[in-house]
Structure formats: C-alpha cells, structure tokens
Design a protein around this motif. Structure first.
Motif, PDB file in Angstrom:
ATOM      1  N   ILE A 138      77.332  12.385  39.828  1.00 48.01           N
ATOM      2  CA  ILE A 138      78.082  12.909  39.853  1.00 48.01           C
ATOM      3  C   ILE A 138      77.476  14.666  40.549  1.00 48.01           C
ATOM      4  N   ALA A 139      78.800  15.111  41.143  1.00 47.96           N
ATOM      5  CA  ALA A 139      78.084  16.862  42.441  1.00 47.96           C
ATOM      6  C   ALA A 139      79.863  17.058  42.039  1.00 47.96           C
ATOM      7  N   TYR A 140      79.286  18.436  42.090  1.00 45.00           N
ATOM      8  CA  TYR A 140      79.985  19.244  42.076  1.00 45.00           C
ATOM      9  C   TYR A 140      79.567  19.863  44.126  1.00 45.00           C
ATOM     10  N   GLU A 141      81.040  20.324  44.373  1.00 41.83           N
ATOM     11  CA  GLU A 141      79.811  21.341  45.631  1.00 41.83           C
ATOM     12  C   GLU A 141      80.868  22.311  45.923  1.00 41.83           C
ATOM     13  N   GLY A 142      81.167  23.663  46.076  1.00 41.18           N
ATOM     14  CA  GLY A 142      82.030  24.961  45.900  1.00 41.18           C
ATOM     15  C   GLY A 142      82.121  25.279  47.255  1.00 41.18           C
ATOM     16  N   GLY A 143      83.542  25.089  47.666  1.00 40.37           N
ATOM     17  CA  GLY A 143      83.742  25.728  49.110  1.00 40.37           C
ATOM     18  C   GLY A 143      84.937  26.682  49.210  1.00 40.37           C
ATOM     19  N   VAL A 144      84.685  26.626  50.335  1.00 42.78           N
ATOM     20  CA  VAL A 144      86.070  28.070  50.837  1.00 42.78           C
ATOM     21  C   VAL A 144      86.595  27.529  51.793  1.00 42.78           C
ATOM     22  N   ASP A 145      88.013  27.616  52.502  1.00 38.34           N
ATOM     23  CA  ASP A 145      88.630  27.155  53.355  1.00 38.34           C
ATOM     24  C   ASP A 145      89.938  28.002  53.032  1.00 38.34           C
ATOM     25  N   VAL A 146      90.624  27.913  54.708  1.00 38.53           N
ATOM     26  CA  VAL A 146      91.908  28.558  54.175  1.00 38.53           C
ATOM     27  C   VAL A 146      93.561  27.747  54.326  1.00 38.53           C
ATOM     28  N   LEU A 147      93.600  27.087  52.416  1.00 34.44           N
ATOM     29  CA  LEU A 147      94.621  26.634  52.731  1.00 34.44           C
ATOM     30  C   LEU A 147      96.318  27.295  52.220  1.00 34.44           C
ATOM     31  N   ASP A 148      96.952  26.272  53.317  1.00 36.34           N
ATOM     32  CA  ASP A 148      98.479  27.034  52.388  1.00 36.34           C
ATOM     33  C   ASP A 148      98.342  28.722  53.102  1.00 36.34           C
ATOM     34  N   GLY A 149      97.587  28.546  53.990  1.00 38.59           N
ATOM     35  CA  GLY A 149      97.578  30.166  55.085  1.00 38.59           C
ATOM     36  C   GLY A 149      97.142  31.420  53.933  1.00 38.59           C
ATOM     37  N   ASN A 150      96.312  30.789  52.836  1.00 43.31           N
ATOM     38  CA  ASN A 150      95.723  31.829  52.060  1.00 43.31           C
ATOM     39  C   ASN A 150      93.974  31.080  51.678  1.00 43.31           C
ATOM     40  N   LEU A 161      85.618  19.902  54.817  1.00 41.13           N
ATOM     41  CA  LEU A 161      84.860  18.363  55.736  1.00 41.13           C
ATOM     42  C   LEU A 161      83.604  18.828  55.302  1.00 41.13           C
ATOM     43  N   GLU A 162      82.964  20.142  55.526  1.00 38.78           N
ATOM     44  CA  GLU A 162      81.506  20.538  54.867  1.00 38.78           C
ATOM     45  C   GLU A 162      81.633  20.974  53.389  1.00 38.78           C
ATOM     46  N   THR A 163      82.272  20.993  52.628  1.00 40.03           N
ATOM     47  CA  THR A 163      82.147  21.498  51.290  1.00 40.03           C
ATOM     48  C   THR A 163      82.409  19.486  50.744  1.00 40.03           C
ATOM     49  N   LYS A 164      83.508  19.145  51.169  1.00 33.39           N
ATOM     50  CA  LYS A 164      83.370  17.082  50.510  1.00 33.39           C
ATOM     51  C   LYS A 164      81.595  16.611  50.824  1.00 33.39           C
ATOM     52  N   GLN A 165      81.565  16.733  52.243  1.00 31.49           N
ATOM     53  CA  GLN A 165      80.091  16.022  52.111  1.00 31.49           C
ATOM     54  C   GLN A 165      78.704  16.627  51.863  1.00 31.49           C
ATOM     55  N   GLY A 166      78.878  17.915  51.430  1.00 31.23           N
ATOM     56  CA  GLY A 166      77.701  18.295  50.802  1.00 31.23           C
ATOM     57  C   GLY A 166      77.549  17.650  49.235  1.00 31.23           C
ATOM     58  N   ASP A 178      68.090  18.388  41.314  1.00 33.17           N
ATOM     59  CA  ASP A 178      67.605  19.351  42.154  1.00 33.17           C
ATOM     60  C   ASP A 178      67.852  18.866  42.806  1.00 33.17           C
ATOM     61  N   ALA A 179      69.466  18.308  43.412  1.00 30.12           N
ATOM     62  CA  ALA A 179      69.377  17.662  44.410  1.00 30.12           C
ATOM     63  C   ALA A 179      70.388  18.383  46.317  1.00 30.12           C
ATOM     64  N   PRO A 180      69.500  18.410  46.815  1.00 25.25           N
ATOM     65  CA  PRO A 180      70.036  19.038  48.245  1.00 25.25           C
ATOM     66  C   PRO A 180      71.595  18.230  48.757  1.00 25.25           C
ATOM     67  N   SER A 181      72.116  19.716  49.548  1.00 23.70           N
ATOM     68  CA  SER A 181      73.558  18.972  50.154  1.00 23.70           C
ATOM     69  C   SER A 181      73.521  18.975  51.221  1.00 23.70           C
ATOM     70  N   ASN A 182      72.246  19.556  51.932  1.00 21.33           N
ATOM     71  CA  ASN A 182      72.391  19.469  53.291  1.00 21.33           C
ATOM     72  C   ASN A 182      72.737  19.927  54.254  1.00 21.33           C
ATOM     73  N   VAL A 183      74.362  21.048  53.418  1.00 18.94           N
ATOM     74  CA  VAL A 183      75.316  21.901  54.091  1.00 18.94           C
ATOM     75  C   VAL A 183      74.598  23.232  53.804  1.00 18.94           C
ATOM     76  N   ASN A 184      75.401  24.328  54.905  1.00 21.56           N
ATOM     77  CA  ASN A 184      75.563  25.504  54.504  1.00 21.56           C
ATOM     78  C   ASN A 184      75.352  25.893  52.843  1.00 21.56           C
ATOM     79  N   ASP A 185      74.722  26.629  52.454  1.00 22.28           N
ATOM     80  CA  ASP A 185      75.083  27.370  51.192  1.00 22.28           C
ATOM     81  C   ASP A 185      76.034  27.563  50.821  1.00 22.28           C
ATOM     82  N   GLN A 186      77.015  28.314  51.731  1.00 21.01           N
ATOM     83  CA  GLN A 186      78.673  28.524  51.712  1.00 21.01           C
ATOM     84  C   GLN A 186      79.039  27.603  52.479  1.00 21.01           C
TER      85      GLN A 186
END
Length: 192
Positions: free
Chosen positions: A90-102, A67-72, A54-62
């Motif tokens: 190994i870690a996976y961090e799910g993120g959201v961003d506007v990519l190619d306008g979407n 940049l924030e996703t990668k840092q998490g 159970d490793a902390p990401s030290n970024v927002n839950d979402q």
C-alpha cells in the motif's frame, strides 16, 4: 457462477490464512498508522504483520496533477513489490490539483496483492490561494502549511487537512476511509 456463489466464495477467501503481511510504502508515521488501522478493520480475524519501506515515488516532491499523484503512488507500490515479500502493498501519495475550479489537496491510495493493483482517492480539501501559489512556486504543502500556521512537521501529524478542518478530519482519517473503500475490490475479486 451466480452472484450468491461469488459472494460465498469471497467470504471464504478472507478466512483461508492466519496472518497477513502488509508493506507500507513510506516511513511516515501517519501513513503507517492509517494502513495498520485500515487492514485491522478490514481483516480483524488475522494477525497483521505491517512493515514500512522507504519507497521512492519517482515524481516531484509535491505532485501538482491527478496523473502525477496517481503515478507516484503506483511507483511506490511497484518498488515494494520488486524488493519485498508481502500479501498486500500500500502507498499513499498526496497531491494538488484544481478540482471543480478550486485548488485542492487530496491523496491517492494504491493497493496491490500478487494479482491486482487498485487505486482510489481520498476526499479533497480546498486550499487557500496563498498556499496554492506557494506550491506553484515549488514548495511542498507540509512546509508551506508550517510557515502559515507556525507549526512543525505538520505533514507527519494531522496535515493540512487537520489544520484547515480544525481537527474534524485528519490526514489519517481520510486515508483510512479511502483505504477501506479501495480494498473492496480485494474483498470481492470475482465481482471486479
């Protein structure tokens, strides 16, 4: 060293031990399963010892930026390295961003061994505007999807990807693909 010599040496690396110990920086079953499947495919000649932390990401839950996703993801791997012994982390961090306008969701995978840390990214999934607006208001993707589709704990199952692709892809399937591609720098370290 010639390219042929580097390739021969890289092939020898994967046969020098009998077991590989892998620390997965999450208790989420989807992430544990994806890491296990990926490392099983990548190193079929080894016995795998996979354990979760159970490793902390030290970024927002979402995370709401690349940049924030990668840092998490990096933070989770570094936590595991500081507190546990393994051959790979190994870690996976799910993120959201506007990519190619979407507005889109994706995950960053971070893999490290004793010498190298490498990140990669899954394919992205366009998000419905309603979901993106919920995320901008501070909601997490999993619960927002649960409300929209009347599901329960979708983030530990197929995720938004499974739901919006009608099951053609899942969180696990895109995690496995991204993990295998990210592992390439560990297969041939002399080339990177």
């Amino acid at each position: 060293m010639s390219n042929e010599s580097a390739l021969e040496q890289a092939s020898d690396i994967s046969t020098s031990r009998k077991a590989i110990r892998v620390a997965v920086a999450s208790k989420n079953p989807v992430k544990i399963d994806a890491a296990t499947e990926s490392f099983t495919k990548a190193f079929p000649q080894f016995k795998l010892e996979v354990f979760s932390v159970d490793a902390p990401s030290n970024v927002n839950d979402q995370p709401m930026s690349a940049l924030e996703t990668k840092q998490g993801a990096i933070n989770r791997v570094k936590y595991c390295q500081e507190h546990h012994q393994a051959d790979y982390y190994i870690a996976y961090e799910g993120g959201v961003d506007v990519l190619d306008g979407n507005p889109s969701t994706y995950a960053v995978v971070c893999i490290a061994d004793a010498e190298k840390l490498q990140t990669g990214r899954t394919a992205s999934l366009p998000l419905p505007t309603f979901i993106y607006e919920q995320l901008r208001l501070g909601k997490e993707l999993g619960p927002a999807m649960d409300r929209l589709f009347n599901t329960v704990n979708i983030k530990q199952k197929g995720g938004a990807i499974g739901q919006l692709s009608k099951g053609l892809e899942t969180r696990k399937s895109i995690y496995v693909s991204a993990t295998l591609l990210t592992l390439s720098v560990f297969f041939y370290p002399q080339l990177y």
